[in-house]
Design an enzyme around this catalytic site. Structure first.
Site, mmCIF file in Angstrom:
data_model
loop_
_atom_site.group_PDB
_atom_site.id
_atom_site.type_symbol
_atom_site.label_atom_id
_atom_site.label_comp_id
_atom_site.label_asym_id
_atom_site.label_seq_id
_atom_site.Cartn_x
_atom_site.Cartn_y
_atom_site.Cartn_z
ATOM 1 N N ARG A 112 -1.687 -2.376 -6.780
ATOM 2 C CA ARG A 112 -1.357 -2.816 -5.257
ATOM 3 C C ARG A 112 -0.983 -4.088 -5.043
ATOM 4 N NH1 ARG A 112 -3.963 2.057 -2.005
ATOM 5 N NH2 ARG A 112 -4.834 3.400 -3.522
ATOM 6 N N HIS A 147 2.526 1.801 -3.495
ATOM 7 C CA HIS A 147 1.072 2.584 -4.246
ATOM 8 C C HIS A 147 1.125 3.578 -4.278
ATOM 9 C CE1 HIS A 147 -2.068 3.332 -7.429
ATOM 10 N NE2 HIS A 147 -2.641 3.876 -5.993
ATOM 11 N N GLU A 148 0.395 4.238 -2.740
ATOM 12 C CA GLU A 148 0.408 5.531 -2.532
ATOM 13 C C GLU A 148 1.452 6.145 -3.062
ATOM 14 O OE1 GLU A 148 -2.782 6.603 -0.743
ATOM 15 O OE2 GLU A 148 -3.090 4.883 -1.813
ATOM 16 N N SER A 149 2.296 6.768 -2.415
ATOM 17 C CA SER A 149 3.829 7.016 -2.927
ATOM 18 C C SER A 149 4.826 6.884 -4.195
ATOM 19 C CB SER A 149 4.684 6.468 -1.315
ATOM 20 O OG SER A 149 5.395 5.761 -1.494
ATOM 21 N N GLN A 155 0.784 -1.242 0.032
ATOM 22 C CA GLN A 155 -0.345 -0.060 0.190
ATOM 23 C C GLN A 155 0.768 1.491 -0.351
ATOM 24 O OE1 GLN A 155 -3.165 0.221 -0.414
ATOM 25 N NE2 GLN A 155 -3.364 -1.781 -0.536
#
Length: 263
Positions: free
Chosen positions: A249, A137-139, A134
């Site tokens: 993800r 993906h988020e960063s 996670q």
């Protein structure tokens, strides 16, 4: 698996997959007897050096009589490369999960991640796999700790506690899992003992804060339980509010599981 498509002389040779094979080979160099091959440049490009590396591993380490200079997802060579990884966590393993991450960024965030995951009990292989996937993906593989948008879309969002002029920009998403809104910044400030309402930019610029706020978010949203259930859709929905980037993800999660020895 750790690669999605074939790599080698007749392979698909997608950049990420070639990068992963190059990283795996370099991490397996201690298995070679003298003369030890040179480390590969991890550039994601298939060429004679990478092809010869595949051949050397298959014939000299695995003991195969010959090599076709190609590997495929889940084949014996990939399994042997994964089995040969050193035990325990390492920056190199983190790089394997995020092969396109800059080595400098992996080095920057590795120690804060170890500390944060220990503090918030993100310590089983399954929890670590979901958490790192996670974050990746988020960063965008540690490229961003602050959302690219201006934050104007959050202006006046009372559900986020944005009640003062300029709060949208001031409290836009920051951290490796982007914390958004005055109310959330205030909640984390209370937990951390640092006033991030007064200095919101620190959640992006301080690597320990960027990691810790992500770990804190994970903990307060009870994401360990969803990771324990191996439910990537539920984890994604709780972080994102929907399924944005789900396939990406899952790709990170698949690599993380392979690197950590989960099947």
């Amino acid at each position: 698996m750790v690669i999605a498509r074939s790599v080698g002389i007749a392979g698909r040779n997608d950049l990420t997959d070639v990068l992963v094979v190059q990283l795996l080979f370099n991490m397996n160099l201690p298995q070679f007897s003298a003369p030890v091959p040179k480390k590969l440049d991890t550039d994601g490009r298939i060429g004679s050096k990478t092809l010869k590396a595949i051949e050397a591993f298959e014939t000299r380490v695995m003991g195969l009589p010959g090599s076709d200079q190609m590997v495929a997802p889940g084949d014996a060579t990939i399994k042997a490369l994964l089995k040969g990884l050193p035990k325990g966590p390492s920056p190199e393993k983190l790089q394997l999960v995020m092969p396109r991450a800059l080595a400098s960024k992996v080095k920057l965030y590795y120690e804060p991640l170890v500390a944060g995951m220990t503090r918030y009990k993100i310590t089983t292989d399954l929890r670590m796999a979901h958490f790192i996937a996670q974050l990746a993906h988020e960063s965008a593989s540690f490229r961003y700790t602050e959302e690219l948008a201006s934050g104007d879309a959050y202006e006046g969002r009372t559900d986020l506690g944005n009640t003062q002029p300029g709060d949208g920009r001031r409290f836009k998403g920051r951290g490796l899992i982007q914390l958004t809104g005055r109310a959330n910044y205030a909640e984390y400030s209370k937990a951390a003992g640092t006033d991030y309402v007064a200095k919101p930019q620190l959640l992006a610029s301080d690597p320990f804060a960027a990691v810790d706020v992500a770990c804190w978010f994970w903990h307060t949203r009870k994401l360990n339980a969803l990771a324990d259930a191996d439910d990537v859709k539920a984890v994604t929905r709780r972080i994102n509010g929907g399924y944005n980037g789900l396939d990406d993800r899952i790709e990170y999660l698949t690599r993380a599981k392979a690197v950590l020895g989960l099947r």
